[in-house]
Design an enzyme around this catalytic site. Structure first.
Site, mmCIF file in Angstrom:
data_model
loop_
_atom_site.group_PDB
_atom_site.id
_atom_site.type_symbol
_atom_site.label_atom_id
_atom_site.label_comp_id
_atom_site.label_asym_id
_atom_site.label_seq_id
_atom_site.Cartn_x
_atom_site.Cartn_y
_atom_site.Cartn_z
ATOM 1 N N GLY A 29 1.001 -0.975 -0.041
ATOM 2 C CA GLY A 29 0.070 0.037 0.125
ATOM 3 C C GLY A 29 0.933 1.318 -0.014
ATOM 4 O O GLY A 29 0.297 2.268 -0.310
ATOM 5 N N GLU A 30 2.059 1.186 0.318
ATOM 6 C CA GLU A 30 3.023 2.644 0.207
ATOM 7 C C GLU A 30 3.032 2.745 -1.040
ATOM 8 O O GLU A 30 2.869 2.289 -2.145
ATOM 9 C CB GLU A 30 4.479 2.016 0.704
ATOM 10 C CG GLU A 30 4.322 1.829 2.159
ATOM 11 C CD GLU A 30 5.596 1.462 2.829
ATOM 12 O OE1 GLU A 30 6.417 1.191 1.887
ATOM 13 O OE2 GLU A 30 5.916 1.126 4.054
ATOM 14 N N ARG A 74 -13.682 20.544 5.226
ATOM 15 C CA ARG A 74 -14.944 20.474 6.147
ATOM 16 C C ARG A 74 -14.807 20.324 7.770
ATOM 17 O O ARG A 74 -15.671 20.877 8.246
ATOM 18 C CB ARG A 74 -15.871 19.750 5.488
ATOM 19 C CG ARG A 74 -16.551 20.263 4.127
ATOM 20 C CD ARG A 74 -17.452 19.383 3.247
ATOM 21 N NE ARG A 74 -16.726 18.099 2.875
ATOM 22 C CZ ARG A 74 -17.313 17.201 2.244
ATOM 23 N NH1 ARG A 74 -18.641 16.962 2.191
ATOM 24 N NH2 ARG A 74 -16.331 15.922 1.815
ATOM 25 N N GLN A 75 -13.520 19.502 7.926
ATOM 26 C CA GLN A 75 -13.391 19.479 9.317
ATOM 27 C C GLN A 75 -12.484 20.532 9.635
ATOM 28 O O GLN A 75 -11.472 20.323 9.789
ATOM 29 C CB GLN A 75 -13.004 17.937 9.574
ATOM 30 C CG GLN A 75 -12.889 17.639 10.903
ATOM 31 C CD GLN A 75 -14.117 17.369 11.784
ATOM 32 O OE1 GLN A 75 -14.800 16.868 11.150
ATOM 33 N NE2 GLN A 75 -14.272 17.685 12.847
ATOM 34 N N HIS A 95 -13.704 24.904 0.840
ATOM 35 C CA HIS A 95 -14.727 25.217 2.107
ATOM 36 C C HIS A 95 -13.982 26.001 3.268
ATOM 37 O O HIS A 95 -13.368 25.235 4.049
ATOM 38 C CB HIS A 95 -14.850 23.833 2.434
ATOM 39 C CG HIS A 95 -16.477 23.931 3.088
ATOM 40 N ND1 HIS A 95 -17.579 23.838 2.606
ATOM 41 C CD2 HIS A 95 -16.724 23.861 4.409
ATOM 42 C CE1 HIS A 95 -18.601 23.826 3.409
ATOM 43 N NE2 HIS A 95 -18.152 24.039 4.745
ATOM 44 N N ASP A 130 -27.401 26.355 1.997
ATOM 45 C CA ASP A 130 -27.181 26.590 3.484
ATOM 46 C C ASP A 130 -26.582 28.005 3.460
ATOM 47 O O ASP A 130 -26.106 28.463 2.314
ATOM 48 C CB ASP A 130 -26.506 25.815 4.225
ATOM 49 C CG ASP A 130 -25.258 25.201 3.708
ATOM 50 O OD1 ASP A 130 -24.598 25.866 2.868
ATOM 51 O OD2 ASP A 130 -24.661 24.085 3.922
ATOM 52 N N LYS A 182 -29.785 24.617 6.761
ATOM 53 C CA LYS A 182 -29.469 23.027 6.598
ATOM 54 C C LYS A 182 -28.852 22.754 7.982
ATOM 55 O O LYS A 182 -28.135 23.418 8.721
ATOM 56 C CB LYS A 182 -28.202 22.852 5.541
ATOM 57 C CG LYS A 182 -28.215 21.339 5.565
ATOM 58 C CD LYS A 182 -27.100 21.185 4.297
ATOM 59 C CE LYS A 182 -25.608 21.183 4.552
ATOM 60 N NZ LYS A 182 -24.904 21.012 3.510
ATOM 61 N N ARG A 209 -27.020 19.328 9.641
ATOM 62 C CA ARG A 209 -26.669 17.910 9.222
ATOM 63 C C ARG A 209 -26.645 17.063 10.525
ATOM 64 O O ARG A 209 -26.367 17.430 11.591
ATOM 65 C CB ARG A 209 -24.976 18.229 8.865
ATOM 66 C CG ARG A 209 -24.333 16.872 8.575
ATOM 67 C CD ARG A 209 -23.009 17.302 7.806
ATOM 68 N NE ARG A 209 -23.206 17.701 6.518
ATOM 69 C CZ ARG A 209 -23.572 16.956 5.381
ATOM 70 N NH1 ARG A 209 -23.784 15.707 5.681
ATOM 71 N NH2 ARG A 209 -23.474 17.401 4.193
ATOM 72 N N ASP A 223 -23.773 24.847 -4.998
ATOM 73 C CA ASP A 223 -23.013 24.479 -4.041
ATOM 74 C C ASP A 223 -21.501 24.567 -4.167
ATOM 75 O O ASP A 223 -21.409 24.251 -5.334
ATOM 76 C CB ASP A 223 -23.847 23.324 -3.193
ATOM 77 C CG ASP A 223 -23.245 23.302 -1.876
ATOM 78 O OD1 ASP A 223 -22.639 24.042 -0.990
ATOM 79 O OD2 ASP A 223 -24.161 22.491 -1.155
HETATM 80 C C1 R5P Z 1 -21.017 21.253 3.257
HETATM 81 O O1 R5P Z 1 -21.422 22.191 3.974
HETATM 82 C C2 R5P Z 1 -20.885 21.660 1.735
HETATM 83 O O2 R5P Z 1 -21.049 22.903 1.494
HETATM 84 C C3 R5P Z 1 -21.806 20.861 0.974
HETATM 85 O O3 R5P Z 1 -23.065 21.346 1.005
HETATM 86 C C4 R5P Z 1 -21.726 19.360 1.332
HETATM 87 O O4 R5P Z 1 -20.455 18.972 1.497
HETATM 88 C C5 R5P Z 1 -22.469 18.357 0.227
HETATM 89 O O5 R5P Z 1 -22.543 17.173 0.916
HETATM 90 P P1 R5P Z 1 -23.626 15.994 0.431
HETATM 91 O O6 R5P Z 1 -23.685 15.990 -0.740
HETATM 92 O O7 R5P Z 1 -23.032 14.742 1.118
HETATM 93 O O8 R5P Z 1 -24.947 16.325 1.211
#
Ligand code: R5P
Length: 306
Positions: free
Chosen positions: A42-43, A100-101, A134, A177, A200, A202, A226
């Site tokens: 896997g390397e 996103r994290q 993001h 969102d 939105k 999650r 988006d």
């Molecule tokens: C997150 O806030 C991003 O802007 C997207 O809305 C999100 O990543 C979309 O993810 P998914 O298609 O899994 O809902």
């Protein structure tokens, strides 16, 4: 001082060759691909065959779909390019994974993007160029990346594509969102339309609840914009919510079409007019190229005198 054309080369990684070719064509510079394999355990094995000594390298690799594999590949490549004597290495990372994290949502979580940014910044890279990263909770990405960093947008290209290909009736641009407001605003501005955003929540990686406020969408066409379509959950819930309010046709647009699992089929089966993504991620809907945007930045920033 700029750089002579023959001293520039575009190199593509495993998820960047498709874009590196286009970039090289626009910039009229050399192109090559980097040899990348996996050892049986896997390397990752990286080998750079073209001459890079004293040259400016524009290295393209998107950290999408196999983020961990491509992150390590990218780090190995940048360091090897410098070790082989490259004068400058500009890393074009069209999709920045882990963005996103960007916060500790639950106690004990890794703030992944901070760590990934540190890993990339600890290389000898001269600049990192990305697209529609993001950045909702990150005020100053330059503080995150300790090396010069530039975040481009694909939204003007998406707006151009929509204008050239669709005739919509009384359309409105909608971001699913508040994070999507920045992108909805650009597309709406370019097309001379109004925009709005939904709310939105999650629930999990795959499940979201989308709430509409008072919105006048009865009988109107909708452009949903988006940054990312991953599982498709956000788009599916957005379309359903707006349909309940009487919206007519839907055009779905994003910069990064990750389209994991059956996202594409989930969205198509809603009967939407079209789904548009860019080539920051290779996908069946990558109809818009970000190559011109990246090329323009490179031309104005790196190759001023060519
Ligand atoms: C997150 O806030 C991003 O802007 C997207 O809305 C999100 O990543 C979309 O993810 P998914 O298609 O899994 O809902």
């Amino acid at each position: 001082m700029g750089v002579e054309r023959e001293n520039i080369i575009c190199l593509g990684g495993s998820h960047g060759t498709h874009l590196a070719v286009k970039l090289a064509r626009i910039l009229n510079v050399d192109f090559d691909a980097i040899e990348v394999r996996n050892f049986p355990d896997g390397e990752i094995y990286v080998r750079i065959i073209p001459e890079v000594k004293r040259r400016t390298v524009i290295y393209v690799n998107s950290l999408a779909l196999k983020p961990n594999q491509y992150l390590v590949e990218t780090i190995l490549t940048i360091e090897t390019l410098k070790d082989l004597g490259a004068e400058k290495v500009y890393a074009v990372i069209p999709y920045m994974a882990y963005a996103r994290q960007d916060s500790r949502f639950k106690p004990g979580e890794a703030i992944s993007i901070e760590i990934v940014a540190k890993m990339l910044s600890n290389t000898e890279v001269d600049e990192i160029i990305t697209v529609d990263m993001h950045l909702h909770r990150i005020e100053d990405p330059q503080k995150l990346f300790k090396v010069p960093f530039h975040n481009l947008t694909a939204m003007h290209e998406i707006a151009k594509y929509i204008r050239a290909n669709y005739k919509l009736e009384n359309p409105i641009v909608i971001g699913p969102d508040e994070e999507a407001e920045q992108w909805a605003k650009i597309v709406a501005g370019d097309l001379g339309l109004e925009y709005d955003v939904l709310e939105k929540e999650r629930i999990s990686g795959e499940e979201v609840i989308v709430k509409t406020r008072e919105l006048n969408v009865q009988g109107r066409d909708i452009i949903v914009v988006d940054d990312i379509i991953s599982t498709g959950g956000t788009v599916v819930e957005t379309v359903k919510a707006l349909r309940r309010l009487g919206a007519k046709r839907f055009l779905i647009a994003c910069t990064h079409p990750l389209l994991v699992k059956n996202a594409y089929n989930r969205i198509v089966s809603l009967g939407v007019e079209d789904i548009i993504g860019t080539d920051t991620v290779l996908s069946p809907i990558s109809k818009v190229s970000v190559a011109p945007v990246i090329a323009e930045y490179i031309t104005s920033h790196i190759r001023r005198d060519i």
